[in-house]
Design a protein around this motif. Structure first.
Motif, PDB file in Angstrom:
ATOM      1  N   GLN A  15      36.782  82.340 -44.996  1.00  0.00           N
ATOM      2  CA  GLN A  15      36.728  83.052 -46.272  1.00  0.00           C
ATOM      3  C   GLN A  15      35.886  84.313 -46.173  1.00  0.00           C
ATOM      4  OE1 GLN A  15      38.662  81.837 -48.292  1.00  0.00           O
ATOM      5  NE2 GLN A  15      38.687  79.618 -48.161  1.00  0.00           N
ATOM      6  N   HIS A  16      34.806  84.226 -45.391  1.00  0.00           N
ATOM      7  CA  HIS A  16      33.947  85.392 -45.264  1.00  0.00           C
ATOM      8  C   HIS A  16      34.662  86.534 -44.558  1.00  0.00           C
ATOM      9  CE1 HIS A  16      30.176  84.493 -47.116  1.00  0.00           C
ATOM     10  NE2 HIS A  16      30.082  83.316 -46.517  1.00  0.00           N
ATOM     11  N   VAL A  17      35.471  86.203 -43.556  1.00  0.00           N
ATOM     12  CA  VAL A  17      36.188  87.258 -42.840  1.00  0.00           C
ATOM     13  C   VAL A  17      37.148  87.964 -43.797  1.00  0.00           C
ATOM     14  CG1 VAL A  17      37.874  87.705 -41.038  1.00  0.00           C
ATOM     15  CG2 VAL A  17      35.934  86.199 -40.580  1.00  0.00           C
ATOM     16  N   LEU A  18      37.898  87.151 -44.550  1.00  0.00           N
ATOM     17  CA  LEU A  18      38.827  87.735 -45.525  1.00  0.00           C
ATOM     18  C   LEU A  18      38.073  88.667 -46.476  1.00  0.00           C
ATOM     19  CD1 LEU A  18      41.214  84.917 -46.726  1.00  0.00           C
ATOM     20  CD2 LEU A  18      41.814  87.192 -45.891  1.00  0.00           C
ATOM     21  N   SER A  19      36.943  88.175 -46.945  1.00  0.00           N
ATOM     22  CA  SER A  19      36.161  88.924 -47.913  1.00  0.00           C
ATOM     23  C   SER A  19      35.696  90.249 -47.317  1.00  0.00           C
ATOM     24  CB  SER A  19      34.987  88.048 -48.332  1.00  0.00           C
ATOM     25  OG  SER A  19      34.181  88.711 -49.235  1.00  0.00           O
ATOM     26  N   THR A  20      35.260  90.200 -46.071  1.00  0.00           N
ATOM     27  CA  THR A  20      34.775  91.433 -45.447  1.00  0.00           C
ATOM     28  C   THR A  20      35.912  92.441 -45.279  1.00  0.00           C
ATOM     29  OG1 THR A  20      33.089  90.163 -44.313  1.00  0.00           O
ATOM     30  CG2 THR A  20      33.547  92.354 -43.468  1.00  0.00           C
ATOM     31  N   ILE A  21      37.072  91.954 -44.848  1.00  0.00           N
ATOM     32  CA  ILE A  21      38.208  92.881 -44.696  1.00  0.00           C
ATOM     33  C   ILE A  21      38.538  93.498 -46.053  1.00  0.00           C
ATOM     34  CG2 ILE A  21      40.643  93.058 -44.072  1.00  0.00           C
ATOM     35  CD1 ILE A  21      40.152  90.768 -42.103  1.00  0.00           C
ATOM     36  N   GLY A  22      38.535  92.643 -47.083  1.00  0.00           N
ATOM     37  CA  GLY A  22      38.781  93.153 -48.427  1.00  0.00           C
ATOM     38  C   GLY A  22      37.808  94.249 -48.807  1.00  0.00           C
ATOM     39  N   SER A  23      36.538  94.050 -48.448  1.00  0.00           N
ATOM     40  CA  SER A  23      35.545  95.049 -48.846  1.00  0.00           C
ATOM     41  C   SER A  23      35.792  96.375 -48.135  1.00  0.00           C
ATOM     42  CB  SER A  23      34.131  94.528 -48.596  1.00  0.00           C
ATOM     43  OG  SER A  23      33.855  94.473 -47.218  1.00  0.00           O
ATOM     44  N   TYR A  24      36.346  96.319 -46.908  1.00  0.00           N
ATOM     45  CA  TYR A  24      36.676  97.583 -46.233  1.00  0.00           C
ATOM     46  C   TYR A  24      37.809  98.302 -46.969  1.00  0.00           C
ATOM     47  CZ  TYR A  24      33.941  95.751 -42.304  1.00  0.00           C
ATOM     48  OH  TYR A  24      32.948  95.246 -41.524  1.00  0.00           O
ATOM     49  N   ILE A  25      38.800  97.524 -47.393  1.00  0.00           N
ATOM     50  CA  ILE A  25      39.909  98.152 -48.131  1.00  0.00           C
ATOM     51  C   ILE A  25      39.374  98.773 -49.425  1.00  0.00           C
ATOM     52  CG2 ILE A  25      42.109  97.721 -49.280  1.00  0.00           C
ATOM     53  CD1 ILE A  25      42.579  95.448 -47.332  1.00  0.00           C
ATOM     54  N   LEU A  26      38.510  98.012 -50.093  1.00  0.00           N
ATOM     55  CA  LEU A  26      37.899  98.518 -51.320  1.00  0.00           C
ATOM     56  C   LEU A  26      37.127  99.808 -51.060  1.00  0.00           C
ATOM     57  CD1 LEU A  26      36.976  98.225 -54.260  1.00  0.00           C
ATOM     58  CD2 LEU A  26      35.261  96.598 -53.512  1.00  0.00           C
TER      59      LEU A  26
ATOM     60  N   ARG B  50      28.230  92.845 -45.662  1.00  0.00           N
ATOM     61  CA  ARG B  50      29.512  92.158 -45.485  1.00  0.00           C
ATOM     62  C   ARG B  50      29.855  92.090 -44.001  1.00  0.00           C
ATOM     63  NH1 ARG B  50      30.809  88.665 -48.465  1.00  0.00           N
ATOM     64  NH2 ARG B  50      31.702  88.197 -46.471  1.00  0.00           N
ATOM     65  N   THR B  51      29.552  93.149 -43.280  1.00  0.00           N
ATOM     66  CA  THR B  51      29.853  93.139 -41.856  1.00  0.00           C
ATOM     67  C   THR B  51      29.035  92.068 -41.142  1.00  0.00           C
ATOM     68  OG1 THR B  51      30.269  95.481 -42.046  1.00  0.00           O
ATOM     69  CG2 THR B  51      30.038  94.615 -39.824  1.00  0.00           C
ATOM     70  N   GLU B  52      27.778  91.945 -41.514  1.00  0.00           N
ATOM     71  CA  GLU B  52      26.945  90.890 -40.931  1.00  0.00           C
ATOM     72  C   GLU B  52      27.551  89.509 -41.191  1.00  0.00           C
ATOM     73  OE1 GLU B  52      24.289  90.346 -39.071  1.00  0.00           O
ATOM     74  OE2 GLU B  52      24.320  88.200 -39.550  1.00  0.00           O
ATOM     75  N   LEU B  53      28.168  89.348 -42.353  1.00  0.00           N
ATOM     76  CA  LEU B  53      28.682  88.034 -42.722  1.00  0.00           C
ATOM     77  C   LEU B  53      30.018  87.696 -42.044  1.00  0.00           C
ATOM     78  CD1 LEU B  53      27.764  87.923 -46.508  1.00  0.00           C
ATOM     79  CD2 LEU B  53      26.717  86.644 -44.645  1.00  0.00           C
TER      80      LEU B  53
ATOM     81  N   GLY C 193      41.805  95.625 -52.658  1.00  0.00           N
ATOM     82  CA  GLY C 193      40.567  95.408 -51.920  1.00  0.00           C
ATOM     83  C   GLY C 193      39.584  94.580 -52.722  1.00  0.00           C
ATOM     84  N   PHE C 194      39.475  94.906 -53.983  1.00  0.00           N
ATOM     85  CA  PHE C 194      38.505  94.198 -54.811  1.00  0.00           C
ATOM     86  C   PHE C 194      38.817  92.707 -54.880  1.00  0.00           C
ATOM     87  CE2 PHE C 194      37.450  92.241 -58.810  1.00  0.00           C
ATOM     88  CZ  PHE C 194      36.077  92.379 -58.785  1.00  0.00           C
ATOM     89  N   ASN C 195      40.063  92.395 -55.203  1.00  0.00           N
ATOM     90  CA  ASN C 195      40.404  90.980 -55.353  1.00  0.00           C
ATOM     91  C   ASN C 195      40.288  90.230 -54.037  1.00  0.00           C
ATOM     92  OD1 ASN C 195      41.250  90.370 -58.201  1.00  0.00           O
ATOM     93  ND2 ASN C 195      42.386  92.254 -57.798  1.00  0.00           N
ATOM     94  N   MET C 196      40.631  90.917 -52.958  1.00  0.00           N
ATOM     95  CA  MET C 196      40.538  90.262 -51.663  1.00  0.00           C
ATOM     96  C   MET C 196      39.073  89.981 -51.323  1.00  0.00           C
ATOM     97  SD  MET C 196      42.515  91.646 -48.434  1.00  0.00           S
ATOM     98  CE  MET C 196      42.078  91.082 -46.808  1.00  0.00           C
ATOM     99  N   THR C 197      38.192  90.899 -51.680  1.00  0.00           N
ATOM    100  CA  THR C 197      36.780  90.694 -51.370  1.00  0.00           C
ATOM    101  C   THR C 197      36.219  89.518 -52.146  1.00  0.00           C
ATOM    102  OG1 THR C 197      36.590  93.086 -51.254  1.00  0.00           O
ATOM    103  CG2 THR C 197      34.544  91.845 -51.226  1.00  0.00           C
ATOM    104  N   PHE C 198      36.499  89.476 -53.420  1.00  0.00           N
ATOM    105  CA  PHE C 198      35.722  88.570 -54.246  1.00  0.00           C
ATOM    106  C   PHE C 198      36.442  87.298 -54.656  1.00  0.00           C
ATOM    107  CE2 PHE C 198      33.561  92.689 -54.795  1.00  0.00           C
ATOM    108  CZ  PHE C 198      32.332  92.305 -54.296  1.00  0.00           C
TER     109      PHE C 198
END
Ligand code: HEA
Ligand code: HEA
Ligand code: CUA
Ligand SMILES: [Cu+2]
Lengths: 549, 361, 230
Positions: free
Chosen positions: A469-480, A62-65, A439-444
């Motif tokens: 969208q990818h940035v949002l998703s990555t931030i979400g995955s950190y929260i998750l 996710r960080t790469e993305l 976090g989950f919903n924000m990621t996916f």
């Protein structure tokens, strides 16, 4: 209500015996244990460790993305990351998680049995699981794997990575899964306590049972597929490899014949957990017991006939596409029945919003999104556009992470007191659940949008307009990730500082609550007997003239 | 026995027998600079640029609304119950309802009927997408790691190639005319995907798959490879250009032309051919063998052939290798096939390639 | 109902495991477990049969041409041997049920003997193939194999390495099952020698018997499909 022998009255004044933890000590008492409860705890630890491994891979990719270019890792490394992530999460985490951990721990307790039917076989399954895991670890240090978790030929027969090691690992894990399934089927058939008829089985047991049926019917085909793949790769016999006269689409048929039913191996146990959680924490008789139990069996059967929906654009015949699409929709109906029944169970209940229940409600939210987006994918013309885009990635995370894993975490909380003898801190639990949910919903959720716009999956680099969208998703995955770490933290801490758990902290009515927390070595004092079903809570108001129980 | 699993696996075995093997990973190129997808709104579907797009999007929207309806229904019921039946006292009584045949039948039957509607709609569209009209223009598409080669049988000698280093027009099609792609792969699976057209089909080695569309909008649109195919899967992109039928043929011939630019040296022109015609897919410049021998230090070196003879690489041999690759096979590359470029590269271009190879010391 | 802590209703048997309530429960569980296991075995082989049929449909001439190189005699002998061993296995189970320990041992030895004969014949079949360059997959030596075929008046067509790939895979996996079978047969024979089995307790013999019948059954399908294709 189900009752145990007179000697084990509910109050707990009965002279407490030592728990199964204290009954034997030392490393050996764990490594060669035949006790299903210890094996359950070992599976719990094992799957959680690999969940962490898979999660770290996920957060790295996710960080790469974050940016469209390649900056953190090379494309080669990225490909290895998502492959390892997918393969670990599927083969080492989600398939063994609920059956291995909760299934092992709870099945004999819920049945009023002393153990599963074949305790030695159970130990063997665990060690086969560990051996499979070792092969995955060897893969990691030995060139890793870059084929995607699906091992599609001919890429997998020509890739320079450790394909044989990894497939052999998955092959071995398959046998663990088969043996566990076999054991559970026999256990449910043969080890039920007196009075525990099929209609009185907790729905968790029904779910594990249907899962076991799929495990033993589908997994042998996976084993043979992986064996053929290994042979193809080492000897080039020409079954799957077009350069040798084989057919790569045939491999896909073989693979999905297992892997589609496998998605129900993943979700059915989660369904089982949710049925228990919702009924117990709203103190309501589960709505539509028979429909829920039988729909699991219906899913188990239909799930064998829909594998081709992963191959709508693969070059299989059009007719096949049409048939598979139709059956895919057929399998959605039994799932719909379950979702509606869970919601209906809440009606006129006494709902307590504690951590396990919050996870169950979160499950209803996320799993429904995941299931409903499966409908897009099952629709032929729409899937042509969405296939192999992030829409699919979002769909399966909503059902696997948002479905099974959320249910699993909810289940861990629900039975934490029973399994460890300690209670976690409720407030901490609710915060954790909130973080995970957000976090989950924000990621996916973003991934549906970016996928629908055409972002293909398994892409190390992408065109810049997808970046937002990818940035949002990555931030979400950190929260998750933070939420999960927090959860791991307070759960582990409760082992030291948590309050002593009572035998039945949530006033559940099934048999596992009728013994000590944690249970004694042989589970019950005496032979439990059952004279009613497991959702017959004392709070249920029978004055309205309900008499069929 | 165990050593079989422990030994680092090499590609040698597979290479010997199979031929087209994933090339050793050269340093990956930057993300391709492609034209942005035209989207109406950042949340919406991509531009509708083919005759399929509208119907697919309509069904998509229909499912969105249907799903939203059920989702809201479920959440509303759940939310209401959560609020209404929150546990207020520890001994709060609960209802003794256990089931209700009528409602259970309804909530099985209604979704079932709706699902059949979706199925039928999707199926009708899908059948359209899989039956190309008889008057379609045929285009042949070949997927290779990691570029597309596009040939126009109706326009002899016209061939276009995408390149991972320099994404360029991969395919030119006229607006308003059905086009049928006949696709195959030379190595592993690929998948041809044009989001703006809502079409996608896997490209499978050893067989032909077809895909058809009719573009409805002039412009440039992205092509993605959507079947994972190895290291540079995400760079296996291209651009499809839709033109008015009147200007189509001229533009096609122009794009297929590969001529030395006035400002360009012969060797640089050769370098352009190296990427444009896909030589880079099999030949590296850094000394590593890939599917084919590396070009580094090739010129003037003594090459051992598969039949054991040796020769010195000179202009004639290189020319022969390009036009009749199978005439003299380099030792160690017996399984792999280099396509012949007879009739595809003229003398000028071959000279440019030779100059370029000479530069690779 | 039954009592707590595993006192079976009848005299607790030496092999009674204490997590069961009764001896019947134990025997029933063992039997059901075995049937489920056999189901997984059949499913596993059916994957291979499916692969075989697909290849046969894709390349009918190739399969026809290649199968001529297999020795119908050796395959036939092995079929008879296995069928006979199924019979002796059934006899062994019968002996266990009536408590005839020498009978169990005698019949098991015959079964094991047949299994060994089977493996020896297979060994000669395999090495015979290898001697003529008939290896699976990429090791297949087309030149030598074609010459060998010509010697016997047959002709190879298409890509025979595929047929032999699947032949070696299927018979190999079956061979592994026979080898495992020999192992478990020896194990129960040793137990029979110690007098473990009798009318009250014979489920291990019965279960090994079931396994052995499945191994035979698979061969009954393999033989016509691989050796007798028409
Ligand atoms: C836990 C795992 C799980 C579960 C439960 C599901 C459930 C479903 N899946 Fe999913 N799926 C995966 C895991 C799972 N899936 C994975 C891992 C992949 C990708 C693999 C890969 O390529 O790597 C995948 C891919 C996948 C595809 C292939 C996509 C592609 O590659 O192009 C398809 C296509 O049909 C599909 C469909 C469905 C459907 C119809 C359901 C149904 O069972 C869902 C049913 C549920 C509901 C529908 C919601 C509740 C119902 C209602 C509220 C009633 C009202 C509804 C209506 C009237 C619409 N899935
Ligand atoms: C069970 C299945 C599962 C789970 C849970 C996840 C979890 C996650 N996955 Fe995924 N994923 C797959 C299965 C799963 N995944 C599969 C099968 C693929 C396809 C691979 C392929 O294409 O081949 C895939 C692919 C995939 C992709 C697409 C890659 C690509 O196509 O290029 C992405 C990208 O965002 C992603 C992200 C994530 C993230 C951020 C999480 C997060 O949810 C992870 C969060 C977890 C952690 C951060 C670990 C924290 C854990 C602990 C601290 C221990 C906890 C202990 C206790 C609670 C006691 N995953
Ligand atoms: Cu070509 Cu991905
Ligand atoms: Cu599926």
């Amino acid at each position: 209500m189900a009752t145990a022998d007179t000697s084990s009255a509910h109050g707990g004044d009965h002279a407490r015996e030592v728990s199964f933890y204290a009954a034997k000590t030392g490393l050996k008492s764990w490594l060669v244990t035949l006790d299903h409860k210890r094996l359950g705890m070992m599976y719990l630890v094992g799957t959680m460790v690999f969940f962490l491994v898979g999660g770290i891979a996920a957060l790295t990719l996710r960080t790469e993305l974050l940016t469209p270019e390649q900056d953190l890792v090379s494309a080669t490394t990225y490909n290895k990351l998502f492959t390892i992530h997918g393969a670990v999460m599927v083969f080492l985490v989600i398939i063994p998680s609920v059956p291995g951990a909760l299934g092992n721990f709870l099945l004999p307790l819920m049945l009023g049995a002393k153990d599963v039917a074949f305790p030695r076989l159970n130990l063997l399954s665990f060690w086969i699981y560990s051996l499979g895991a070792v092969f995955f670890l060897i893969t990691l240090v030995n060139g890793s794997l870059d084929t995607g978790w699906t091992f599609y030929t001919p890429y997998s027969t020509s890739s320079g990575t450790a394909v044989v090691t990894a497939t052999f690992g998955a092959f071995i894990l398959g046998f663990s899964s088969i043996l566990t399934g076999l054991n559970f089927i026999v256990t449910v058939h043969k080890m039920r306590a007196p009075g525990l008829t099929w209609n009185r089985l907790p729905l968790f047991v029904w779910a594990i049972y249907s899962t076991a049926v799929i495990q033993i019917l589908a997994t042998p085909v996976l084993a043979i597929t992986l064996m053929l793949l290994m042979i193809e790769r080492t000897l080039n016999i020409g079954i799957f490899d077009p350069a040798m006269g084989g057919d790569p689409v045939l491999y896909q048929h073989f693979f999905w014949f297992y892997s589609h039913p496998a998605v129900y191996i993943m979700i059915l146990p989660g369904f089982g957990i949710i049925s228990e959680l919702i009924a117990v924490h709203s103190r309501k008789h589960i709505f539509g017991y028979k429909a829920i139990a039988l729909s699991s069996i219906a899913i188990a059967i239909i799930s064998f006939l829909v594998w081709g929906h992963h191959m709508f654009v693969s070059g299989q015949s059009e007719l096949a596409g049409v048939v598979f699409s139709f059956l895919t929709f057929a399998v959605a109906v039994p799932t719909a029945i379950k979702v509606f029944s869970w919601v209906a169970t809440l009606y006129k209940g006494s709902i307590e919003f504690n951590t396990p229940m919050l996870y169950a409600l979160a499950f209803l939210f996320t799993f429904t999104i995941g299931g409903l987006t499966g409908i897009f994918l099952g629709a032929l013309s729409v899937d042509v556009h969405l296939h192999d885009t992030y829409f699919v990635v979002a769909h399966f995370h909503y059902v696997m992470m948002g479905g099974t894993i959320i249910a699993f975490i909810g289940g861990i909380h629900h039975w934490w007191g029973k399994m460890t003898g300690r209670m976690f801190n409720e407030a901490h639990g609710r915060w954790g659940c909130l973080l995970v949910f957000i976090g989950f919903n924000m990621t996916f959720f973003n991934q549906f949008i970016v996928g629908q716009q055409g972002m293909p999956r398994r892409y190390a680099t992408y065109v810049p307009q997808f970046q937002q969208q990818h940035v949002l998703s990555t931030i979400g995955s950190y929260i998750l990730g933070l939420g999960l770490l927090w959860t791991a933290f307070y759960l582990l801490r409760s082992l030291k500082t948590g309050a002593q758990a009572s035998d039945n902290p949530y006033a559940g009515a099934s048999l596992e609550w009728q013994t000590q927390s944690p249970p004694i070595e042989h589970n019950f004092h005496g032979q439990p007997r059952v004279d009613t079903d497991p959702y017959n809570f004392p709070q249920i108001d029978r004055s309205g003239g309900m008499d069929h129980h | 026995m165990l050593s079989m699993f422990l030994a680092p696996e090499t590609k040698e075995a597979a290479k010997a027998a199979v031929g087209n093997v994933a090339a050793a990973a050269p340093p990956a190129p930057p993300a391709p600079k492609l034209p942005p997808l035209e989207t109406l709104h950042s949340w919406a579907m991509p531009t509708q640029a083919s005759t399929f797009a509208e119907s697919t999007d309509n069904l998509y929207l229909f499912i969105v609304f249907l799903d939203a309806f059920f989702f809201v229904l479920i959440l509303a019921a759940m939310g209401y119950f959560m609020w209404k039946y929150k546990r207020r006292s520890p001994d709060q009584k609960t209802s003794s309802i256990t089931h209700n045949g009528k409602i259970e039948f309804l909530w099985s039957a209604i979704p079932a009927v709706l699902l059949v509607v979706i199925f039928a709609w999707a199926e009708i569209d899908f059948i359209k997408q899989t039956t190309p009209p008889a008057d379609a223009i045929d285009i042949r598409v070949t997927g290779r790691q990691w570029f597309w080669q596009v040939d126009y049988p109706d326009y002899p000698g016209v061939s276009l190639t995408s390149s991972t280093e320099e994404p360029l027009i991969t395919m030119i099609v006229p607006k308003g005319r059905p086009v049928r792609l006949i696709m195959t792969s030379e190595d592993v699976l690929h998948s041809f995907y044009v989001p703006a057209f809502r079409v996608k089909k896997d490209v499978v080695p050893g067989r032909y798959t077809t895909l058809w569309f009719e573009a409805t909008r002039v412009g440039e649109f992205n092509i993605f490879c959507t079947e994972y195919c190895g290291d540079r899967h995400s760079s296996m992109a291209g651009v499809i250009k839709v033109l008015e039928p009147a200007s189509f043929e001229a533009a096609l011939r122009e794009a297929a032309k590969l001529e030395q630019k006035p400002t360009e040296s012969v060797a640089d022109f050769g370098g352009r051919i190296y990427t444009r015609r896909g030589c880079n897919a099999c030949h590296t410049l850094n000394g590593d063998p890939a599917t084919g021998p590396t070009w580094k230090g090739l010129y003037g070196k003594s090459e051992t052939l598969a039949d054991g003879t040796t020769l010195t690489v000179d202009d004639n041999y290189i020319k022969e290798s390009i036009l009749q690759p199978q005439a003299k096979i380099v030792a160690g590359f017996t399984g792999a096939n280099m396509p012949s470029y007879q009739g595809q590269l003229d003398d000028k271009q071959i000279t440019a390639i030779i100059d370029f190879i000479k530069q690779q010391k | 109902m039954s009592s707590a802590h595993g006192q079976g209703p009848k005299a607790p048997h030496a092999f009674f495991q204490h997590h069961y309530n009764t001896v019947e429960q134990q025997a029933g569980a063992a039997k059901l477990g075995m049937w489920v296991f056999l189901a997984t075995e059949i499913l596993m082989f059916s994957g291979l049969f499916l692969a075989y049929f697909i290849i046969r449909i894709l390349y009918p001439e190739m399969v026809l041409g290649s199968h001529e190189l297999l020795s119908k005699t050796m395959g036939g002998v092995n079929t008879v041997v296995l069928l006979f061993s199924s019979f002796t296995m059934a006899m062994a189970v019968r002996s266990a049920q009536v408590g005839d320990t020498p009978g169990i041992i005698r019949n098991l030895i015959m079964t094991i003997g047949c299994a060994c004969i089977f493996m020896v014949v297979k060994y000669f079949e395999y090495t015979g193939k290898f001697a003529h360059g008939i290896f699976p997959g990429k090791y297949f030596d087309y030149g030598r194999a074609a010459a060998y075929a010509a010697e016997h008046g047959h002709e190879l067509v298409g890509m025979p390495h595929i047929f032999f790939g699947i032949y070696f895979t299927m018979t190999g996996l079956h061979g592994v099952h026979v080898a495992v079978g020999i192992g478990v047969l020896v194990w129960i024979m040793l137990r029979a020698k110690k007098g473990h089995f009798g009318p009250q307790y014979y489920s291990p013999v019965e279960n090994v018997g079931l396994y052995w019948h499945i191994v035979d059954l698979v061969w009954i399908f393999l033989f016509p499909l691989l050796y007798l294709v028409k």
